[in-house]
Design a protein around this motif. Structure first.
Motif, PDB file in Angstrom:
ATOM      1  N   ALA A  82      -7.734  -3.925  -2.866  1.00  0.00           N
ATOM      2  CA  ALA A  82      -8.884  -4.795  -2.580  1.00  0.00           C
ATOM      3  C   ALA A  82      -9.218  -5.677  -3.778  1.00  0.00           C
ATOM      4  O   ALA A  82      -9.815  -6.737  -3.627  1.00  0.00           O
ATOM      5  CB  ALA A  82     -10.097  -3.950  -2.191  1.00  0.00           C
ATOM      6  N   ASN A 100     -11.006  -0.101   2.227  1.00  0.00           N
ATOM      7  CA  ASN A 100     -10.275  -0.956   3.170  1.00  0.00           C
ATOM      8  C   ASN A 100     -10.587  -0.635   4.630  1.00  0.00           C
ATOM      9  O   ASN A 100     -10.129  -1.324   5.524  1.00  0.00           O
ATOM     10  CB  ASN A 100      -8.760  -0.907   2.911  1.00  0.00           C
ATOM     11  CG  ASN A 100      -8.126   0.305   3.536  1.00  0.00           C
ATOM     12  OD1 ASN A 100      -8.768   1.352   3.629  1.00  0.00           O
ATOM     13  ND2 ASN A 100      -6.878   0.177   3.951  1.00  0.00           N
ATOM     14  N   THR A 101     -11.345   0.441   4.858  1.00  0.00           N
ATOM     15  CA  THR A 101     -11.748   0.751   6.230  1.00  0.00           C
ATOM     16  C   THR A 101     -12.983  -0.043   6.652  1.00  0.00           C
ATOM     17  O   THR A 101     -13.369  -0.021   7.823  1.00  0.00           O
ATOM     18  CB  THR A 101     -12.096   2.247   6.375  1.00  0.00           C
ATOM     19  OG1 THR A 101     -13.199   2.552   5.521  1.00  0.00           O
ATOM     20  CG2 THR A 101     -10.917   3.132   5.992  1.00  0.00           C
ATOM     21  N   LEU A 146     -14.933  -7.689  -0.939  1.00  0.00           N
ATOM     22  CA  LEU A 146     -14.409  -7.231   0.341  1.00  0.00           C
ATOM     23  C   LEU A 146     -15.533  -6.734   1.248  1.00  0.00           C
ATOM     24  O   LEU A 146     -15.531  -6.990   2.460  1.00  0.00           O
ATOM     25  CB  LEU A 146     -13.398  -6.122   0.088  1.00  0.00           C
ATOM     26  CG  LEU A 146     -12.655  -5.597   1.301  1.00  0.00           C
ATOM     27  CD1 LEU A 146     -11.163  -5.559   1.027  1.00  0.00           C
ATOM     28  CD2 LEU A 146     -13.149  -4.212   1.682  1.00  0.00           C
ATOM     29  N   ALA A 152       0.827  -1.216   0.000  1.00  0.00           N
ATOM     30  CA  ALA A 152       0.000   0.000   0.000  1.00  0.00           C
ATOM     31  C   ALA A 152       0.859   1.263   0.000  1.00  0.00           C
ATOM     32  O   ALA A 152       0.516   2.255  -0.654  1.00  0.00           O
ATOM     33  CB  ALA A 152      -0.918  -0.003   1.217  1.00  0.00           C
ATOM     34  N   ASP A 210      -6.598   1.829  -1.878  1.00  0.00           N
ATOM     35  CA  ASP A 210      -7.462   0.843  -1.227  1.00  0.00           C
ATOM     36  C   ASP A 210      -8.239   0.018  -2.249  1.00  0.00           C
ATOM     37  O   ASP A 210      -8.321  -1.209  -2.141  1.00  0.00           O
ATOM     38  CB  ASP A 210      -8.464   1.544  -0.305  1.00  0.00           C
ATOM     39  CG  ASP A 210      -7.781   2.123   0.914  1.00  0.00           C
ATOM     40  OD1 ASP A 210      -6.567   1.868   1.096  1.00  0.00           O
ATOM     41  OD2 ASP A 210      -8.448   2.839   1.673  1.00  0.00           O
TER      42      ASP A 210
END
Lengths: 287, 287
Positions: free
Chosen positions: B240, B75-76, B103, A268, B236
Motif C-alpha cells: 500500500a 488492503n481489505t 489508501l 504480493a 499489505d
C-alpha cells in the motif's frame, strides 16, 4: 580455583560485572583495575567493583597477578599485550572477552610468545548498549553463553581455570575454533549492529529527521536499540572482522534489491513468501 | 460521546484493545465483532472483548451501528467498504486504524461516497508482533500517539467523535495529511519491518542457519522482534505504501554500500563517524 589477585584491564560492563560476581563468590581475593579513564576508575572503586585502581600497565599494577583479564575494545589488544609482556608473572593466565577471536589469538601469539600457552581467548555473550563501570552488575552472565576458542598449544590447566571461572558465574561454556566463532558472530551480532547503525544513519540524513523521530514507536525502539552501542567499540569489532562482514553486507544488499523489486512489481505473493520465511524462523527461535 | 453500538470489523490487537477500554470507560453499550475467523470470535466473546459475533458484513451485523471501526489488514479496506455500503445506517461514522492512510481515504471516497463526510482515517501507533483477539489488552493506547488524517470534506462532528474516542483511551492526538503520514511511517515503521525481515531472511538462507541462531543473543532478539510480525498484514502495508518504501530501500542499499567500502578500505575514521552520527541520534531519542 581461587585467585589471590585478578588484574582487570578495562573496567566496563563485562569486566566489571565479572569482578563483582567473582568477589561475591569468594573466588578472588583482590581485583586491581587498570583503565585509561580515571573517573571511571573512581566510580569502580566507589561501587567496590575493584579494590585497587591504576591508569597504566606497569610493574606495580600487574604485580602478583594470577590472572589478567583484558576487557577493552578489541583493537587495543595487541598494544595491551605488548605493554603487559615485560611485567607478567611467570604463571599468570591471560584471557580476554572480545567479540573477535582470531585477532585475540594473533595478539597473544605475537605479543606474548612466552605466555602463549596460558593465553585463553574467551567471549561471553552478554554485551549491551550500556558501558563503563556504572553498567557493571551482578549476575550478568547467568545462563548466558560463553565461547572459548582454545588454540592448539593451550596449557590445559590455564584453559580449565578460565572455564571454571566462567562456570562459577553461571555462564554456559561452548567451544568453537576462532575462525568459526568469528564467522558466526559476524552474522548474528556484528552484522545487525551495522544494519541498525545504517538504518538510523539513513533517518539522520533525512531533511525532516526530527519529525520522523517524533513518530517512531516501539518497533523502532527495539530495532534500533543496538544503534545506541558504543561507536568506537563497534568500529574496532567490525574492522577486526571486516572480511566476513563485507561479504555479509553485500548479501544483505541483495536481499534489499529483491524486496525493492517485489515492491516495484507489486508482487504480493513473493513478498509474503519472503516475510513468512523470516517470520517463521524468528518465531521458532528461543533464546 | 457515548455509543450504543460499535461494530468492530477485525477483532485483533488494535480493535479488541480499543473495545475493552471503551467498554470499561462506559463509552459504548454493546460491541458487535465481525471477523472471518470463527475461533477468533469465540475467544473474543469469552474474553468479553465483544458482545455479539458475526462472520459476515450484512444487514444484521451492521444494524444500528453508531460507529463502524475497521481494523483489518489495510488492503481489505476497499472490499470491506464496498460490502458495508448497502447496510450502513445513515448517521453512522466509519473509521479505520490502518498503517497507510492514502489508501484508506481512497477506499472511503470511492466505496462509501454517501458516507464520505463521516469517514475518518485514524492510525493509533500501538502495533506489536502480537495479533488476534487474545492479544487484546486494557490500556494499550495510553500515552501512545494516534494520528488523524482528516480529509477536506470531513464532517466536523464525526471527526470530533473519533478524536474524543481516542482521547478517552488516553491516546495523544496528532493531525497529519495522508501523504505526509504515509511518508513518515514508511521511514519509521514500514522500512524497519522490511529490514528486520530481510536480515532474518538472510540468516535463514545460510547453510548453517541453525548453528547461527543458537548463538544469537539479546542484540539479535531486539533487532529482529518485528520480524515476528504477521507476514500478510505487512505485505499489505508495504504494498500500500510501495512507492515511498522502494525509494527508502534504495537509499538503505546506498548506506550499506558505503559501510562495505569503509570495511574494505579499513577506514576506522569514516566508520566511527558513521556510527557516531547514528548513535547520537538514537541516544537522544526519547519515546
Amino acid at each position: 580455583m581461587r585467585m589471590h589477585r585478578l588484574v582487570l584491564i578495562g573496567v566496563g560492563l563485562i569486566g566489571g560485572s565479572l569482578a563483582l560476581d567473582l568477589k561475591r563468590a569468594g573466588l578472588v581475593g583482590k581485583v586491581a583495575g587498570i583503565d585509561i579513564d580515571a573517573d571511571n576508575l573512581t566510580r569502580a572503586l566507589e561501587r567496590r567493583v575493584i579494590d585497587y585502581a591504576y591508569t597504566q600497565i606497569d610493574v606495580q599494577s600487574v604485580a602478583d597477578a594470577d590472572m589478567v583479564l583484558i576487557a577493552t575494545p578489541v583493537n587495543t589488544l595487541p598494544l595491551i599485550c605488548r605493554q603487559l609482556a615485560p611485567y607478567l608473572p611467570e604463571r599468570c593466565i591471560v584471557t580476554d572477552v572480545g567479540s573477535t577471536k582470531q585477532l585475540a589469538l594473533q595478539a597473544f601469539a605475537s605479543e606474548l610468545p612466552n605466555h602463549y600457552l596460558r593465553c585463553v581467548a574467551s567471549h561471553p555473550i552478554a554485551g549491551s548498549d550500556r558501558h563503563g563501570a556504572l553498567a557493571a552488575q551482578f549476575g550478568l552472565f547467568a545462563q548466558k553463553k560463553c565461547i572459548i576458542c582454545a588454540h592448539e598449544h593451550q596449557d590445559e590447566t590455564a584453559l580449565q581455570s578460565v572455564v571454571t571461572m566462567w562456570q562459577a558465574v553461571q555462564a554456559q561454556i561452548y567451544y568453537l575454533d576462532a575462525v568459526r566463532h568469528d564467522a558466526i558472530f559476524a552474522a548474528v551480532s556484528h552484522l545487525p549492529h551495522m544494519l541498525a547503525y545504517a538504518y538510523v544513519h539513513q533517518l539522520a540524513e533525512a531533511a525532516n529527521a526530527d519529525e520522523l523521530l517524533q513518530f517512531a514507536g516501539s518497533g523502532f525502539r527495539d530495532f534500533t536499540r543496538i544503534a545506541a552501542s558504543h561507536p568506537h567499540i563497534w568500529t574496532d569489532i567490525c574492522l577486526a572482522n571486516r572480511k566476513v562482514l563485507a561479504d555479509l553486507l553485500q548479501q544483505q544488499q541483495q536481499e534489499l534489491v529483491y524486496l525493492q523489486q517485489c515492491l516495484e512489481q507489486g508482487d504480493a505473493q513473493k513478498l509474503t513468501a519472503f516475510f513468512v520465511k523470516a517470520q517463521k524462523i524468528r518465531e521458532d527461535w528461543q533464546n
